[in-house]
Design an enzyme around this catalytic site. Structure first.
Site, PDB file in Angstrom:
ATOM      1  N   SER A 147       0.853  -1.188   0.000  1.00 31.49           N
ATOM      2  CA  SER A 147       0.000   0.000   0.000  1.00 31.49           C
ATOM      3  C   SER A 147       0.887   1.235   0.000  1.00 31.49           C
ATOM      4  O   SER A 147       2.037   1.187   0.453  1.00 31.49           O
ATOM      5  CB  SER A 147      -0.888   0.010   1.255  1.00 31.49           C
ATOM      6  OG  SER A 147      -1.514   1.264   1.435  1.00 31.49           O
ATOM      7  N   TYR A 153      -2.061  -0.829  10.338  1.00 30.50           N
ATOM      8  CA  TYR A 153      -2.010  -1.073   8.898  1.00 30.50           C
ATOM      9  C   TYR A 153      -0.707  -0.537   8.315  1.00 30.50           C
ATOM     10  O   TYR A 153       0.008  -1.241   7.584  1.00 30.50           O
ATOM     11  CB  TYR A 153      -3.215  -0.403   8.243  1.00 30.50           C
ATOM     12  CG  TYR A 153      -3.307  -0.561   6.749  1.00 30.50           C
ATOM     13  CD1 TYR A 153      -3.792  -1.736   6.187  1.00 30.50           C
ATOM     14  CD2 TYR A 153      -2.943   0.474   5.895  1.00 30.50           C
ATOM     15  CE1 TYR A 153      -3.908  -1.881   4.808  1.00 30.50           C
ATOM     16  CE2 TYR A 153      -3.048   0.343   4.518  1.00 30.50           C
ATOM     17  CZ  TYR A 153      -3.530  -0.840   3.982  1.00 30.50           C
ATOM     18  OH  TYR A 153      -3.633  -0.972   2.616  1.00 30.50           O
TER      19      TYR A 153
END
Length: 343
Positions: free
Chosen positions: A167, A180
């Site tokens: 990501s 995350y």
């Protein structure tokens, strides 16, 4: 003027040479065996559809058998050759057994796509050790277990491919996504290391750092803090057409990166700009992130420590017309209610 022309000519020559080199690494995907973790829904399912169009043979891993059954039905209707295996990527023995089963059926393994992921939204003050461990177990340790199990098979023809779906949050940390971001940073580091380490074995590794994508997975995110407010900002951002990418378009780019063995792929213009700005002006980006954090929902007291899904955090703001572009992908990509947040 002469120097300028020489410089431009040098740049053009370098671009042309890079394209020639890239073409030399191209592999056909037809008949190749592609294993996708988190392949039953969201981006994983969209990727499976794209690889199916290339006539690759598919192996899908996910935790939930029902999700896998629906994904298999979807793909078989499209003419795909599919093996689905219930598998938790946090379990090394299960991963090893899944890879062995895939190789036994198809005789080979050519491409590994580690796509399984979790996402949790909320202030860092409401996150605990479990949140960080779970994210690391899926994103980093899942990648490690899959790589170790797949590596002997991928190097067989010296044309193996690995794509790690990380990501932009693994390049630039974003507030209210601390577990995350930490785990995606770990995955990016692992992917970049493997790209160097595995090159000698003929395995080309792609580090994929997407920005927001409209996969429909926002409803299965885990939410902490002021649940409705946290889900609302996350869902609205995910649906913003200026910030997020269409899942199928993103999948096409990923498949092409795998085909050519590209070293890295960043998806969406905002993600590319954010990464470039952070590299050139980290102080400026840091200040912007501090400002963004102040605009996000505050703490919620003890109730904010409770985990709940996006499905459980609906409000007048989400779902709404502001989230419709992302909501339209929910049923299309098998993101149904009642799922755990590991895709």
């Amino acid at each position: 003027m002469k120097k300028t022309l020489l410089t431009l000519g040098g740049i053009a020559g370098a671009i042309g040479l890079s394209r020639v080199v890239r073409t030399q690494h191209r592999i056909p995907l037809r008949g190749r065996t592609v294993l996708i973790s988190g392949g039953s829904r969201g981006l994983g399912l969209v990727l499976a559809r794209r690889f199916a169009q290339e006539e690759a043979r598919l192996v899908l891993l996910a935790r939930t058998a029902d999700d896998l059954d629906r994904a298999r039905d979807d793909l078989e209707l499209r003419g795909a050759d599919v093996l689905t295996i219930p598998c938790d990527v946090r379990d090394r023995e299960a991963v090893e057994a899944a890879v062995a089963q895939a190789v036994k059926l198809f005789g080979r393994l050519d491409v590994l796509v580690h796509n399984a992921g979790v996402i949790e939204v909320g202030p860092a003050e409401h996150m605990d050790e479990r949140d960080y461990r779970e994210a690391l177990d899926v994103h980093f340790w899942g990648a490690y277990y899959l790589t170790e199990a797949a590596r002997p098979h991928l190097r067989r023809d010296r044309e193996g491919r690995i794509a790690y779906v990380a990501s932009i949050g693994g390049r630039v940390a974003v507030p209210h996504l601390a577990p995350y971001a930490v785990s995606k940073f770990a995955l990016v580091g692992f992917a970049d290391a493997m790209r160097a380490e595995l090159a000698a074995e003929g395995i080309r590794v792609t580090t994929i750092t997407p920005g927001l994508m409209r996969t429909g997975s926002h409803v299965n995110a885990t939410v902490k803090g002021r649940h409705e407010e946290e889900f609302a900002w996350f869902a609205i951002s995910d649906a913003n057409l200026l910030l997020s990418a269409d899942a199928d378009r993103a999948a096409r780019q990923i498949v092409e990166a795998v085909r050519y063995g590209d070293p890295a792929l960043t998806i969406t213009l905002p993600a590319k700009l954010l990464a470039a700005l952070d590299g050139a002006f980290p102080g400026l980006v840091g200040t912007a992130m501090k400002g963004a954090s102040r605009l996000l929902p505050g703490l919620a007291g003890p109730s904010g420590d409770r985990r709940q899904t996006g499905w459980e955090s609906f409000s007048a703001a989400a779902p709404s017309v502001l989230t419709r572009p992302a909501d339209e992908a929910i049923s299309a990509n098998n993101e149904l209610r009642g799922h755990e947040n590991i895709v």
